[in-house]
Design a protein around this motif. Structure first.
Motif, PDB file in Angstrom:
ATOM      1  N   MET A 280     -66.614  38.416  15.183  1.00 30.26           N
ATOM      2  CA  MET A 280     -65.744  37.925  16.262  1.00 30.26           C
ATOM      3  C   MET A 280     -65.801  36.404  16.361  1.00 30.26           C
ATOM      4  SD  MET A 280     -64.285  40.609  17.402  1.00 30.26           S
ATOM      5  CE  MET A 280     -63.593  40.103  18.959  1.00 30.26           C
ATOM      6  N   ALA A 281     -66.979  35.816  16.063  1.00 28.45           N
ATOM      7  CA  ALA A 281     -67.100  34.358  16.088  1.00 28.45           C
ATOM      8  C   ALA A 281     -66.267  33.715  14.988  1.00 28.45           C
ATOM      9  CB  ALA A 281     -68.557  33.935  15.949  1.00 28.45           C
ATOM     10  N   LEU A 282     -66.016  34.476  13.923  1.00 29.75           N
ATOM     11  CA  LEU A 282     -65.207  33.940  12.825  1.00 29.75           C
ATOM     12  C   LEU A 282     -63.707  34.091  13.066  1.00 29.75           C
ATOM     13  CD1 LEU A 282     -67.211  35.176   9.696  1.00 29.75           C
ATOM     14  CD2 LEU A 282     -67.217  32.915  10.725  1.00 29.75           C
ATOM     15  N   ARG A 283     -63.345  34.799  14.123  1.00 28.36           N
ATOM     16  CA  ARG A 283     -61.914  35.011  14.372  1.00 28.36           C
ATOM     17  C   ARG A 283     -61.192  33.686  14.619  1.00 28.36           C
ATOM     18  NH1 ARG A 283     -60.846  39.415  18.880  1.00 28.36           N
ATOM     19  NH2 ARG A 283     -58.697  38.843  18.345  1.00 28.36           N
ATOM     20  N   TRP A 284     -61.784  32.797  15.438  1.00 33.89           N
ATOM     21  CA  TRP A 284     -61.095  31.535  15.755  1.00 33.89           C
ATOM     22  C   TRP A 284     -60.911  30.670  14.520  1.00 33.89           C
ATOM     23  CZ3 TRP A 284     -62.086  26.254  15.720  1.00 33.89           C
ATOM     24  CH2 TRP A 284     -61.140  25.479  16.400  1.00 33.89           C
ATOM     25  N   PRO A 285     -61.945  30.467  13.669  1.00 40.23           N
ATOM     26  CA  PRO A 285     -61.694  29.684  12.450  1.00 40.23           C
ATOM     27  C   PRO A 285     -60.618  30.289  11.558  1.00 40.23           C
ATOM     28  CG  PRO A 285     -64.044  29.896  12.829  1.00 40.23           C
ATOM     29  CD  PRO A 285     -63.375  30.789  13.809  1.00 40.23           C
ATOM     30  N   VAL A 286     -60.563  31.639  11.485  1.00 38.53           N
ATOM     31  CA  VAL A 286     -59.548  32.279  10.648  1.00 38.53           C
ATOM     32  C   VAL A 286     -58.171  32.154  11.289  1.00 38.53           C
ATOM     33  CG1 VAL A 286     -58.772  34.478   9.684  1.00 38.53           C
ATOM     34  CG2 VAL A 286     -61.196  33.861   9.586  1.00 38.53           C
ATOM     35  N   GLU A 287     -58.110  32.380  12.598  1.00 37.59           N
ATOM     36  CA  GLU A 287     -56.817  32.346  13.293  1.00 37.59           C
ATOM     37  C   GLU A 287     -56.167  30.960  13.243  1.00 37.59           C
ATOM     38  OE1 GLU A 287     -57.633  33.725  17.182  1.00 37.59           O
ATOM     39  OE2 GLU A 287     -57.924  35.820  16.588  1.00 37.59           O
ATOM     40  N   THR A 288     -56.980  29.914  13.213  1.00 39.02           N
ATOM     41  CA  THR A 288     -56.417  28.554  13.216  1.00 39.02           C
ATOM     42  C   THR A 288     -55.956  28.100  11.836  1.00 39.02           C
ATOM     43  OG1 THR A 288     -58.645  27.635  12.952  1.00 39.02           O
ATOM     44  CG2 THR A 288     -57.766  27.789  15.196  1.00 39.02           C
ATOM     45  N   ILE A 289     -56.145  28.959  10.812  1.00 41.46           N
ATOM     46  CA  ILE A 289     -55.717  28.562   9.472  1.00 41.46           C
ATOM     47  C   ILE A 289     -54.226  28.232   9.466  1.00 41.46           C
ATOM     48  CG2 ILE A 289     -55.301  29.417   7.132  1.00 41.46           C
ATOM     49  CD1 ILE A 289     -57.960  30.882   7.301  1.00 41.46           C
ATOM     50  N   GLY A 290     -53.415  29.067  10.121  1.00 36.09           N
ATOM     51  CA  GLY A 290     -51.977  28.819  10.148  1.00 36.09           C
ATOM     52  C   GLY A 290     -51.629  27.490  10.793  1.00 36.09           C
ATOM     53  N   PHE A 291     -52.252  27.215  11.939  1.00 35.39           N
ATOM     54  CA  PHE A 291     -51.982  25.959  12.628  1.00 35.39           C
ATOM     55  C   PHE A 291     -52.428  24.764  11.786  1.00 35.39           C
ATOM     56  CE2 PHE A 291     -53.743  22.586  15.347  1.00 35.39           C
ATOM     57  CZ  PHE A 291     -52.581  22.164  15.958  1.00 35.39           C
ATOM     58  N   LEU A 292     -53.625  24.894  11.162  1.00 38.37           N
ATOM     59  CA  LEU A 292     -54.130  23.782  10.353  1.00 38.37           C
ATOM     60  C   LEU A 292     -53.271  23.569   9.114  1.00 38.37           C
ATOM     61  CD1 LEU A 292     -57.983  24.388  10.590  1.00 38.37           C
ATOM     62  CD2 LEU A 292     -56.651  22.608  11.720  1.00 38.37           C
ATOM     63  N   LEU A 293     -52.783  24.658   8.525  1.00 35.00           N
ATOM     64  CA  LEU A 293     -51.878  24.508   7.379  1.00 35.00           C
ATOM     65  C   LEU A 293     -50.609  23.776   7.794  1.00 35.00           C
ATOM     66  CD1 LEU A 293     -52.090  27.905   5.461  1.00 35.00           C
ATOM     67  CD2 LEU A 293     -52.715  25.659   4.606  1.00 35.00           C
ATOM     68  N   ALA A 294     -50.057  24.159   8.950  1.00 38.18           N
ATOM     69  CA  ALA A 294     -48.847  23.493   9.431  1.00 38.18           C
ATOM     70  C   ALA A 294     -49.112  22.016   9.684  1.00 38.18           C
ATOM     71  CB  ALA A 294     -48.365  24.176  10.707  1.00 38.18           C
ATOM     72  N   LEU A 295     -50.243  21.724  10.324  1.00 38.72           N
ATOM     73  CA  LEU A 295     -50.580  20.331  10.626  1.00 38.72           C
ATOM     74  C   LEU A 295     -50.789  19.535   9.343  1.00 38.72           C
ATOM     75  CD1 LEU A 295     -51.164  18.232  12.779  1.00 38.72           C
ATOM     76  CD2 LEU A 295     -53.533  19.044  12.858  1.00 38.72           C
ATOM     77  N   CYS A 296     -51.437  20.159   8.357  1.00 43.47           N
ATOM     78  CA  CYS A 296     -51.671  19.476   7.080  1.00 43.47           C
ATOM     79  C   CYS A 296     -50.350  19.160   6.377  1.00 43.47           C
ATOM     80  CB  CYS A 296     -52.543  20.337   6.175  1.00 43.47           C
ATOM     81  SG  CYS A 296     -54.258  20.444   6.671  1.00 43.47           S
ATOM     82  N   ASN A 297     -49.431  20.116   6.376  1.00 41.58           N
ATOM     83  CA  ASN A 297     -48.154  19.889   5.714  1.00 41.58           C
ATOM     84  C   ASN A 297     -47.344  18.807   6.414  1.00 41.58           C
ATOM     85  OD1 ASN A 297     -47.403  21.904   3.389  1.00 41.58           O
ATOM     86  ND2 ASN A 297     -48.653  23.040   4.825  1.00 41.58           N
ATOM     87  N   GLU A 298     -47.352  18.815   7.748  1.00 43.25           N
ATOM     88  CA  GLU A 298     -46.631  17.773   8.483  1.00 43.25           C
ATOM     89  C   GLU A 298     -47.267  16.409   8.228  1.00 43.25           C
ATOM     90  OE1 GLU A 298     -46.759  19.189  12.452  1.00 43.25           O
ATOM     91  OE2 GLU A 298     -44.997  20.473  12.230  1.00 43.25           O
ATOM     92  N   ALA A 299     -48.606  16.380   8.158  1.00 34.69           N
ATOM     93  CA  ALA A 299     -49.285  15.113   7.887  1.00 34.69           C
ATOM     94  C   ALA A 299     -49.003  14.626   6.471  1.00 34.69           C
ATOM     95  CB  ALA A 299     -50.793  15.274   8.098  1.00 34.69           C
ATOM     96  N   ALA A 300     -48.957  15.559   5.517  1.00 32.59           N
ATOM     97  CA  ALA A 300     -48.641  15.173   4.140  1.00 32.59           C
ATOM     98  C   ALA A 300     -47.226  14.614   4.050  1.00 32.59           C
ATOM     99  CB  ALA A 300     -48.798  16.382   3.218  1.00 32.59           C
TER     100      ALA A 300
END
Length: 586
Positions: A280-300
């Motif tokens: 359950m503690a790993l749920r937040w790091p996994v769930e934020t993958i989508g948001f971080l991918l979006a942020l990375c692409n916008e930053a790129a």
């Protein structure tokens, strides 16, 4: 995005420290399941209340430590990354200032504004949040999976099963989201341009009643931007759905298998609690993958857009080969030798604007440029202060090729005033003194120069009547003043520094005949000791000149005094009087 490293390098220690602190804080969160396992299998199983209280105290201490460390991470990155954003914005501004006028002819203001504001804010958000949590979440997931496999390798393998499908799905998402993000950022720049033009051109819009058509244009662009934002949201929703649902299915499977193992005695209850709590503690790091991918692409994408401007080569600054502002008076004046010029974005094969032009303005002489529309008068004037670079031939100031002088030196010798005067959101004094040399000691230019310039341009009267005189703010683009007032202030800016060379593009076009006569009388004082090149459209302006050059077909078609050209050139006579030989103008 590695190209951001020169800007990030000065704060690398604090960024590395922040990432390390965040990894430690996240790892402390993974300690809690191990403490829970000890509590369940130890004090709870043994009915030891003192041990339970001890375990609770340990959990409280770990949670408080985690909170403190996350606060420390935020403190470590806030100030330095604001500095990184400021450094990038300053670098962009300096580079844009150095780029030739041809670059600004091609690029819209809105696109440059969006790169200097919205794109850099995206990059700061990525560096402060996205980059850190990419490192933190990767480390957390790796450490967490290690703990899960240690607790029970069969259950751990079940939870690692969706990793490969998720990697493939993220790759597909990244490609699509990158295109959408780039489209949104480009359309934001276009929309910014429309808004800026609508505000600056509000008088034209109101005067012609075009507010509805402008509103339709704005709504069309805004609608396309909204559609792309919705497309981004749809892509992000899709990847989040998969990222959230797929691990949950496998987590449910692991829970069922774990309960069966506990019932069979193959697994302790504490181990299952620790396993599930870790998962359950790993749920937040996994769930934020989508948001971080979006942020990375916008930053790129923002990085690409930033370096599109920064990669545009600026003309090199050369060291002056000798001589300077103190060269002997009475040199060679201003000379154009076989000058050819074609605009950089001109269609291939199109004729040059200037084609082998030769012209000599003698020291202390005022030469008027006359020609039909499109003959190259303004272009020729723009070459002198190196707003554009010649395509062929050369231009010399007192015998020195301007290509061998720094732009600072060229523009210290040459003062300009354009037909369309540009004023800045500053005081009258600040606008005029932009044309004055700053004294070596860095002090402000003296007010006597200001008064002289205002007197020559016949601006002293209306400036004195302003609420705060020369300290009155003129507003954006100087639109609080009339066209003639703006033009007189631009002329004052050109003459305030007592330039060796003066370039004037029809500087009196917005003046009434009486004011024009007074300005011309005062200008003679300046022109008497200055080498000047003046674009003229009216005979009254031509009268200021010692000689007149007629431009036609990119070359000097005739050269002489006003009287000589009236007598000997039919084209000149037509431009000045509107009459052709034997034909009266109606």
């Amino acid at each position: 995005m590695l190209r951001l490293w020169p800007f990030v390098r000065p704060v690398r220690a604090r960024l590395l420290g922040a990432a390390s602190v965040a990894v430690v804080a996240s790892s402390m969160g993974l300690v809690m399941p191990l403490v829970l396992k000890w509590i369940v299998d130890g004090p709870v199983a043994d009915r030891d209340s003192a041990g339970v209280w001890l375990g609770a105290g340990v959990l409280l201490a770990v949670g408080a430590g985690e909170a403190v460390l996350f606060g420390l991470r935020r403190w470590l990155v806030a100030r330095p990354l604001a500095g990184v954003e400021a450094a990038m914005r300053s670098a962009l501004y300096r580079h844009v200032q150095r780029l030739p006028v041809g670059f600004h002819d091609r690029w819209s203001t809105g696109q440059l504004l969006s790169r200097g504001t919205g794109d850099l804010q995206l990059l700061r958000m990525f560096l402060a949040f996205g980059l850190t949590f990419l490192v933190v979440n990767t480390a957390t997931i790796a450490i967490g999976l290690g703990i899960l496999l240690t607790q029970d390798w069969t259950l751990g393998l079940i939870l690692t099963a969706p990793v490969l499908p998720l990697i493939w799905l993220c790759a597909v998402f990244e490609a699509r989201y990158t295109r959408a993000a780039r489209s949104v950022q480009d359309q934001t720049g276009d929309l910014t341009t429309v808004v800026e033009e609508s505000i600056l051109g509000i008088r034209v819009i109101k005067g012609f009643g075009r507010h509805r058509s402008q509103a339709r244009a704005f709504q069309a662009l805004s609608g396309r931007l909204a559609a792309m934002e919705i497309e981004k949201a749809r892509l992000l929703a899709g990847i989040w759905l998969v990222i959230l649902a797929l691990p949950e299915l496998f987590l449910g499977g692991a829970l069922i298998l774990g309960v069966i193992q506990v019932a069979d005695g193959a697994l302790t209850a504490g181990t299952l609690v620790a396993f599930m709590t870790t998962a359950m503690a790993l749920r937040w790091p996994v769930e934020t993958i989508g948001f971080l991918l979006a942020l990375c692409n916008e930053a790129a994408t923002a990085t690409d857009r930033f370096f599109e401007v920064m990669d545009t080569p600026a003309p090199p600054e050369l060291n002056a080969p000798g001589g300077g502002a103190d060269e002997a008076e009475g040199g060679e004046g201003l000379r154009f030798e076989n000058v050819t010029f074609r605009y950089p974005d001109a269609p291939p094969g199109s004729p040059p604007v200037l084609d082998g032009l030769d012209l000599h303005v003698r020291p202390g002489e005022t030469l008027a440029l006359v020609g039909g529309t499109g003959s190259g008068k303004t272009t020729l004037l723009s070459l002198v202060p190196r707003l554009y670079e010649v395509t062929g031939g050369r231009i010399t100031l007192d015998g020195t090729d301007i290509a061998g002088l720094t732009r600072e030196e060229v523009r210290r010798r040459v003062a300009v005033a354009f037909e369309e005067p540009t004023l800045f959101s500053a005081t009258v004094r600040e606008n005029v003194l932009m044309g004055a040399d700053t004294p070596p000691d860095g002090a402000a230019p003296d007010d006597e120069s200001l008064r002289r310039a205002l007197r020559i341009s016949q601006a002293d009267g209306f400036v004195g009547a302003l609420p705060q005189g020369a300290l009155t703010q003129v507003g954006e683009q100087g639109l609080s003043l009339s066209g003639g007032q703006r033009q007189r202030l631009a002329l004052a800016r050109a003459v305030v520094g007592r330039p060796r060379f003066l370039v004037l593009d029809d500087p009196l076009s917005a003046l009434d005949v009486h004011t024009e006569a007074r300005v011309e009388a005062a200008l003679r004082e300046v022109l008497a000791g200055t080498t000047a090149l003046v674009v003229a459209h009216r005979p009254s302006t031509v009268q200021l000149a010692d000689r007149v050059a007629l431009l036609s077909g990119g070359r000097v078609a005739a050269l002489g005094t006003h009287a000589e050209l009236l007598a000997g050139s039919e084209e000149y006579r037509y431009l000045m009087t509107g009459r052709r030989e034997g034909v009266s103008a109606r």
